[in-house]
Write a protein that holds these residues in place. Structure first.
Motif, short mmCIF file in Angstrom:
data_model
loop_
_atom_site.label_atom_id
_atom_site.label_comp_id
_atom_site.label_asym_id
_atom_site.label_seq_id
_atom_site.Cartn_x
_atom_site.Cartn_y
_atom_site.Cartn_z
N GLU A 31 0.89 -1.36 0.18
CA GLU A 31 0.15 -0.21 0.32
C GLU A 31 1.23 1.31 -0.11
OE1 GLU A 31 -2.96 -0.19 3.15
OE2 GLU A 31 -3.53 -1.87 2.53
N SER A 33 2.68 2.65 2.00
CA SER A 33 2.71 3.57 3.57
C SER A 33 3.95 3.71 3.97
CB SER A 33 1.76 3.02 4.41
OG SER A 33 2.29 0.65 5.29
N GLU A 37 5.81 7.43 4.27
CA GLU A 37 5.90 7.88 5.07
C GLU A 37 7.38 8.89 4.96
OE1 GLU A 37 3.63 8.66 8.06
OE2 GLU A 37 5.50 9.08 9.15
N ASP A 256 6.10 -3.69 3.73
CA ASP A 256 5.47 -1.98 3.94
C ASP A 256 4.62 -2.52 5.29
OD1 ASP A 256 3.93 0.05 3.23
OD2 ASP A 256 2.11 -0.98 2.26
#
Ligand SMILES: Cc1cc2nc3c(=O)[nH]c(=O)nc-3n(C[C@H](O)[C@H](O)[C@H](O)COP(=O)(O)O)c2cc1C
Ligand SMILES: CCCCCCC(=O)C(=O)O
Length: 284
Positions: A31, A33, A37, A256
């Protein structure tokens, strides 16, 4: 239009590269992330500037493992540069030399180590290694890098298997037929090159800390482990006698959910007790 910052280069690349190449360069695992981040964590950093300090003479030089660089940024190993530019890693090596900094050439370069070394004679270079199941291939690459004057060996530790980069799967990512992983030509049998230009499962997922001793037996080069994300692993790196670590989550392309490279959850002082230094990379 003038290219003013890295975001301008990014926008240019997205506009002009084939979608399959852009998606590969921009990928994050699952995803995305961790990839996203990484950027947000940098944006959260705030400086605490002090004033009236005579900044008329600025000196950004520093040293990594004893070698001076002109500013505290090096070039991380990235594969497949010919997807962006026909001259591939030769251009990257020249640019790094011109900027007076370190270039870490990837195992998965589309130019050979000889071509990279010849493109920028005397440049400060390290070689990044992925360990393959066929250990003879990896041994030969390490020894070739040392013979060509590369000054450090970077073992990437965070890719026992390739992260699931969804757009690469959707695009059916393949290297164009004219592009080769030059350092690995002739290294594998058969014609299946369906995993990023390599035969499936060619990487060795059984690598452990003990393999540092194997690497040590192959080379006199300093060994740097890339992909360290915990204090515990930084300490293990020190205990296994490596000369440096690179704190990294592989640009979010691997696990991830891993912390951002500059996350406040990371202990960046890890390993410094015995004189080893962690190098923190910029993400993307
Ligand atoms: C297109 C691309 C290719 C990459 N190829 C490699 C590679 O061949 N070897 C490697 O160790 N890391 C590779 N990386 C990861 C980078 O070296 C680097 O870790 C990442 O871009 C920055 O994230 P970090 O701050 O978490 O290190 C690649 C990254 C990108 C974006
Ligand atoms: C079979 C592994 C392909 C990895 C390609 C290079 C790399 O490290 C990356 O993040 O992309």
């Amino acid at each position: 239009m003038a290219m003013v910052c890295l975001l301008d280069f990014e926008a240019y690349a997205e506009k002009y590269l084939p979608k399959i190449a852009w998606d590969f360069f921009a990928a994050g695992a699952d995803e995305c992330s961790t990839r996203d981040e990484n950027i947000l964590a940098y944006k959260r950093i705030r400086f605490r500037p002090r004033m009236l300090r005579d900044v008329s003479m600025l000196d950004t030089r520093t040293k990594i493992l004893g070698t001076e660089i002109s500013f505290p940024v090096g070039i991380a190993p990235t594969g497949f540069h010919q997807l962006a530019c026909p001259d591939g890693e030769k251009s990257t090596a020249r640019a790094a030399k011109a900027m007076g900094t370190c270039y870490i050439a990837s195992t998965y370069s589309t130019c050979s180590l000889e071509e990279i070394a010849a493109a920028a004679p005397g440049g400060f270079r390290w070689f990044q290694l992925y360990i393959h199941r066929n250990r003879a291939v990896s041994r030969q690459l390490v020894q070739q890098a040392e013979a060509l004057g590369f000054q450090g060996l970077v073992l990437t530790a965070d890719l026992p298997y390739t992260g699931k980069r969804r757009n690469d799967v959707r695009n059916g990512f393949q290297l164009p037929p004219h592009m080769k992983l030059k350092n690995l030509e002739g290294a594998f049998e058969g014609n299946d090159r369906s995993e990023y230009g390599l035969p499936p499962n060619s990487l060795d997922p059984s690598v452990t800390w003990d393999d540092i001793y194997w690497l040590r037996s192959l080379t006199h080069l300093p060994i740097i482990i890339k992909g360290i994300l915990t204090k515990e692993d930084a300490e293990l790196a020190v205990r296994h006698g490596v000369q440096g670590i690179i704190v990294s989550n592989h640009g979010g392309r691997q696990l991830d959910g891993a912390p951002a490279t500059v996350s406040e959850k990371m202990d960046h002082s890890s390993g410094t007790k015995s004189g080893n230094r962690g190098y923190c990379q910029c993400s993307r």
